[in-house]
Design an enzyme around this catalytic site. Structure first.
Site, PDB file in Angstrom:
ATOM      1  CD  GLU A 156      -2.454   0.809   3.000  1.00  0.00           C
ATOM      2  OE1 GLU A 156      -2.371   0.494   3.819  1.00  0.00           O
ATOM      3  OE2 GLU A 156      -3.670   1.628   2.621  1.00  0.00           O
ATOM      4  CE  LYS A 207      -7.860   1.237   3.358  1.00  0.00           C
ATOM      5  NZ  LYS A 207      -6.150   1.869   4.179  1.00  0.00           N
ATOM      6  CB  CYS A 245      -4.781  -2.136   4.359  1.00  0.00           C
ATOM      7  SG  CYS A 245      -3.659  -2.237   5.941  1.00  0.00           S
TER       8      CYS A 245
END
Length: 211
Positions: free
Chosen positions: A53, A127, A165
């Site tokens: 990330e 995300k 994540c």
């Protein structure tokens, strides 16, 4: 019989402090470092490779400073994706490339571009789940929640879906990836692996730190 595809992950330390180097200098150095690591993965016959990330700098969300907006760029029409397309084609490798994406001024996403082994840009994942809490995850200062769903990408080696994540705490997205036809692995661009992974297609696997 399951078909085996060798996958890999890269997590690399950012050795250059923003107190000593400009943000463009840090970005340039981190991209150069990852070029070498991608080449190393190619020598190990990795076919699908995920980068960490926000790979071209430190994890800056521990503070809330507008200076980090300088690291944003367009996806797919930015310099990082263009470079990674060349590397993917060179190494015949699928790359999952996280980028700090700008859509317009003030609208930024934590994004991962997916590039096929022939260098074609296949699309992106943004995300969805953005933490904003102690002890240093002030991500809503930097990112808009993803608005592009949970796409699955048909690559040369597998049908691949992407999480980033914090998304891993919300398993409904993984179910949607399956419903969307994902038959490969859910690649989370975080964590570290000291060796390539060999994962049977048709399974679900989350790559996380310490694997």
């Amino acid at each position: 019989m399951a078909r085996i595809v060798r996958c890999g992950l890269i997590q690399a330390q950012c050795e250059w402090s923003p107190e000593k180097f400009s943000l463009p200098e840090i970005k340039k150095k981190m991209i150069a470092k990852h070029e070498r690591l991608i080449a190393d993965a190619a020598k190990k016959k990795v076919r699908i490779l995920g980068l960490q990330e926000l790979f071209y700098g430190p994890y800056f969300c521990a503070e809330q400073q507008a200076r980090w907006y300088e690291l944003t760029e367009r996806v797919p029409n930015g310099p990082t994706v263009a470079l990674m397309q060349k590397l993917a084609k060179k190494h015949q490798m699928v790359l999952v490339v996280p980028v700090y994406e700008v859509e317009m001024t003030g609208v930024y996403f934590n994004t991962a571009a997916v590039i096929d082994a022939d260098g074609r840009y296949l699309g992106k994942y943004r995300k969805h789940h953005i933490p904003h809490c102690h002890p240093g995850f002030w991500e809503k200062f930097y990112f808009t929640p993803g608005n592009a769903g949970y796409p699955v990408f048909q690559t040369r080696y597998a049908r691949v879906g992407v999480y980033i994540c914090y998304d891993r705490h919300f398993p409904e997205g993984a179910r949607i990836l399956g419903l969307n036809g994902g038959r490969g692995n859910r690649l989370q661009p975080f964590g570290h692996c000291r060796r390539p992974l060999r994962i049977p297609l048709g399974t679900r696997a989350t790559f996380s730190r310490g694997c």
